[in-house]
Scaffold this active site. Structure first.
Site, PDB file in Angstrom:
ATOM      1  N   PRO A   1       8.219  22.032 -21.057  1.00  7.17           N
ATOM      2  CA  PRO A   1       7.677  22.704 -22.238  1.00  7.17           C
ATOM      3  C   PRO A   1       6.709  21.785 -22.962  1.00  7.17           C
ATOM      4  O   PRO A   1       7.085  20.737 -23.471  1.00  7.17           O
ATOM      5  CB  PRO A   1       8.919  23.002 -23.088  1.00  7.17           C
ATOM      6  CG  PRO A   1      10.053  22.981 -22.142  1.00  7.17           C
ATOM      7  CD  PRO A   1       9.686  21.950 -21.122  1.00  7.17           C
ATOM      8  N   GLU A   2       5.452  22.183 -22.970  1.00 11.52           N
ATOM      9  CA  GLU A   2       4.443  21.505 -23.769  1.00 11.52           C
ATOM     10  C   GLU A   2       4.115  22.447 -24.925  1.00 11.52           C
ATOM     11  O   GLU A   2       4.818  23.433 -25.121  1.00 11.52           O
ATOM     12  CB  GLU A   2       3.196  21.203 -22.912  1.00 11.52           C
ATOM     13  CG  GLU A   2       3.536  20.415 -21.649  1.00 11.52           C
ATOM     14  CD  GLU A   2       2.323  20.105 -20.781  1.00 11.52           C
ATOM     15  OE1 GLU A   2       1.193  20.074 -21.314  1.00 11.52           O
ATOM     16  OE2 GLU A   2       2.500  19.916 -19.568  1.00 11.52           O
TER      17      GLU A   2
ATOM     18  N   LYS B   1       6.054  19.373 -30.105  1.00 12.00           N
ATOM     19  CA  LYS B   1       6.878  20.104 -29.139  1.00 12.00           C
ATOM     20  C   LYS B   1       8.271  20.375 -29.693  1.00 12.00           C
ATOM     21  O   LYS B   1       9.192  20.694 -28.943  1.00 12.00           O
ATOM     22  CB  LYS B   1       6.976  19.312 -27.828  1.00 12.00           C
ATOM     23  CG  LYS B   1       5.625  19.086 -27.139  1.00 12.00           C
ATOM     24  CD  LYS B   1       5.732  18.150 -25.954  1.00 12.00           C
ATOM     25  CE  LYS B   1       4.356  17.762 -25.431  1.00 12.00           C
ATOM     26  NZ  LYS B   1       4.414  16.671 -24.447  1.00 12.00           N
TER      27      LYS B   1
ATOM     28  N   ARG C   1      18.887  18.964 -17.423  1.00 16.75           N
ATOM     29  CA  ARG C   1      18.852  17.504 -17.295  1.00 16.75           C
ATOM     30  C   ARG C   1      19.329  16.758 -18.530  1.00 16.75           C
ATOM     31  O   ARG C   1      19.290  15.524 -18.547  1.00 16.75           O
ATOM     32  CB  ARG C   1      17.436  17.079 -16.903  1.00 16.75           C
ATOM     33  CG  ARG C   1      17.137  17.489 -15.472  1.00 16.75           C
ATOM     34  CD  ARG C   1      15.700  17.262 -15.109  1.00 16.75           C
ATOM     35  NE  ARG C   1      15.396  15.855 -14.983  1.00 16.75           N
ATOM     36  CZ  ARG C   1      14.213  15.404 -14.604  1.00 16.75           C
ATOM     37  NH1 ARG C   1      13.237  16.246 -14.357  1.00 16.75           N
ATOM     38  NH2 ARG C   1      14.000  14.132 -14.498  1.00 16.75           N
TER      39      ARG C   1
ATOM     40  N   ARG D   1       2.353   9.482 -13.828  1.00 17.23           N
ATOM     41  CA  ARG D   1       2.603  10.907 -13.616  1.00 17.23           C
ATOM     42  C   ARG D   1       1.811  11.442 -12.435  1.00 17.23           C
ATOM     43  O   ARG D   1       0.718  10.962 -12.148  1.00 17.23           O
ATOM     44  CB  ARG D   1       2.166  11.740 -14.833  1.00 17.23           C
ATOM     45  CG  ARG D   1       2.627  11.229 -16.139  1.00 17.23           C
ATOM     46  CD  ARG D   1       4.135  11.252 -16.223  1.00 17.23           C
ATOM     47  NE  ARG D   1       4.555  10.859 -17.549  1.00 17.23           N
ATOM     48  CZ  ARG D   1       4.555  11.688 -18.586  1.00 17.23           C
ATOM     49  NH1 ARG D   1       4.179  12.918 -18.435  1.00 17.23           N
ATOM     50  NH2 ARG D   1       4.930  11.261 -19.760  1.00 17.23           N
TER      51      ARG D   1
END
Length: 302
Positions: A2-3, A58, A126, A280
Site C-alpha cells: 500500500p502506497e 501512508k 507479515r 529494491r
DNA sequence: CACTTGACCTGTCCGC
DNA sequence: TGCGGACAGGTCAAGT
C-alpha cells in the site's frame, strides 16, 4: 505495497462506510498490533463513535468522537476490510479470485465490532503493520509524523518545494530520494518506478546530476501518476484490496512495474529490464532511462 | 553527516 | 513431492 493511492482508496471506502458506527468491542490477540500503547485499547475504544477517516502519507487515521484517533499503518501486507452485518464473504466476485475469502482469516490481527453488527478487520500477513490508539492531539507527535514530508497532491505543494526537498539528498540516487518519506510523503516502489519512466530519468541517477527542468518534469509525472492510480483504485500486485475487498486495476496501466521482458511503450523493440536500486527491485526501459554518464551507464548494466 | 544495508515477518515461487 | 533459499517491500536501526 500500500502506497499513497492504495491507502487513499481504502480511506475513501472507509470514509463512506464507517462514520456514525459505534464500537462495541475490539478483539486483538497480537500484541504487536498495538505496540507500546499507553492507553488501554478496550477502555478507550469501546463506546466510541467514528467521525471520519483521514490519511496522512501512508497512515490512516480513524477519528473518534472521544477525541481519540486510531492510527493505522498497513506497511506491506496490511488490509482493512469492512463487512456488513449480512455479508459474510468479501472480495471481487469471481469464484476463482484467490483474494476472496471469509473473515476473520489466519492473518486477522484486530477485529472491531460495531453496534449495528458490522465489523472491520485488520489483517496483516507479515505483521509489519501497526495500529495505535492515542489522543488526537498527540497524533502529530508520532515520530513518523514529525519528520514526514509534504503530501504530493496537496494544492499547496509546488515544483519549487519539490526540487528543494529532493536536492537535500544531492549525492543519493533519485529513486532513494523519492522513497524517503521525509522528502515527500506517500511514494513507494511501484510509483517511484512509474514516475521515473514517465520523466525519462534513470533511477540510479544522482540527484545533483539532474537538471531543474528534469525535476519539474518528474514533479508533474508523480502527480499525474498518483492521480491516475487513485482513479484506478490502486495497484493489486499481491494482496492489496480496498475496504470492500476489491482489487485495484492500476497495474493494467503500468508502464514498467512488473513488466520486465515486455516491450517499452515508447520503444517497442526495447524490453523493460529489472535492476536493483536502493535495495529494491527496479524496472526501467534502458533506452528511455539513461544515466548522464555513459561510463556509469555501462557499469550499471553489467 | 550522508547515505546504504539489514532486520522485521510470512507466503510464494524456483531450482534441485 | 519436499526442501532450502531468494524474494516481495515500508520503515527504522545499525553500519559504512
Amino acid at each position: 505495497m500500500p502506497e499513497l493511492p492504495e491507502v487513499e482508496t481504502i480511506r475513501i471506502g472507509l470514509d463512506k462506510l464507517l462514520p456514525g458506527k459505534k464500537v462495541i468491542s475490539e478483539i486483538h490477540d497480537w500484541d504487536k498490533g498495538f505496540p507500546n500503547s499507553k492507553y488501554d485499547v478496550q477502555q478507550f475504544l469501546t463506546g466510541a463513535k467514528i467521525l471520519c477517516v483521514r490519511r496522512r502519507a501512508k497512515v490512516l487515521l480513524i477519528e473518534l468522537d472521544t477525541k481519540y484517533s486510531l492510527a493505522i499503518h498497513l506497511k506491506m501486507t496490511g488490509q482493512l476490510i469492512f463487512i456488513s452485518k449480512t455479508k459474510e464473504r468479501w472480495g471481487g466476485g469471481h469464484p476463482s479470485d484467490s483474494l476472496v475469502g471469509h473473515m476473520p482469516d489466519k492473518s486477522t490481527r484486530v477485529t472491531l465490532l460495531f453496534s449495528d453488527g458490522s465489523k472491520l478487520f485488520f489483517n496483516d500477513q507479515r505483521k509489519f503493520g501497526w495500529m495505535r490508539l492515542l489522543p488526537s492531539a498527540e497524533v502529530s507527535n508520532l515520530d513518523f509524523f514529525k519528520k514526514v514530508g509534504p503530501e504530493p497532491l496537496s494544492a499547496n505543494f509546488f515544483a519549487k518545494e519539490f526540487r528543494g526537498r529532493i536536492r537535500r539528498r544531492p549525492s543519493s540516487t533519485i529513486k532513494s530520494a523519492l522513497l524517503d518519506q521525509s522528502v515527500i510523503a506517500g511514494i513507494g516502489n511501484i510509483y517511484a518506478d512509474e514516475s521515473l519512466w514517465e520523466a525519462r530519468i534513470h533511477p540510479s541517477e544522482r540527484v545533483n546530476n539532474i537538471s531543474e527542468a528534469k525535476l519539474n518534469t518528474l514533479f508533474k509525472s508523480i502527480q499525474s501518476i498518483l492521480r491516475l492510480a487513485i482513479d484506478k483504485g490502486g495497484s493489486t500486485d499481491r494482496n492489496y484490496v480496498n475496504a470492500r475487498g476489491q482489487r485495484g486495476s492500476y497495474l493494467e496501466f503500468a508502464k514498467v512495474f512488473r513488466r520486465e521482458g515486455q516491450p517499452c511503450f515508447r520503444h517497442p523493440k526495447e524490453n523493460i529490464i529489472k535492476l536493483r536500486v536502493a535495495g529494491r527491485g527496479t524496472h526501467i526501459c534502458p533506452k528511455c532511462q539513461k544515466l548522464r554518464s555513459t561510463a556509469e551507464n555501462k557499469a550499471i548494466r553489467v
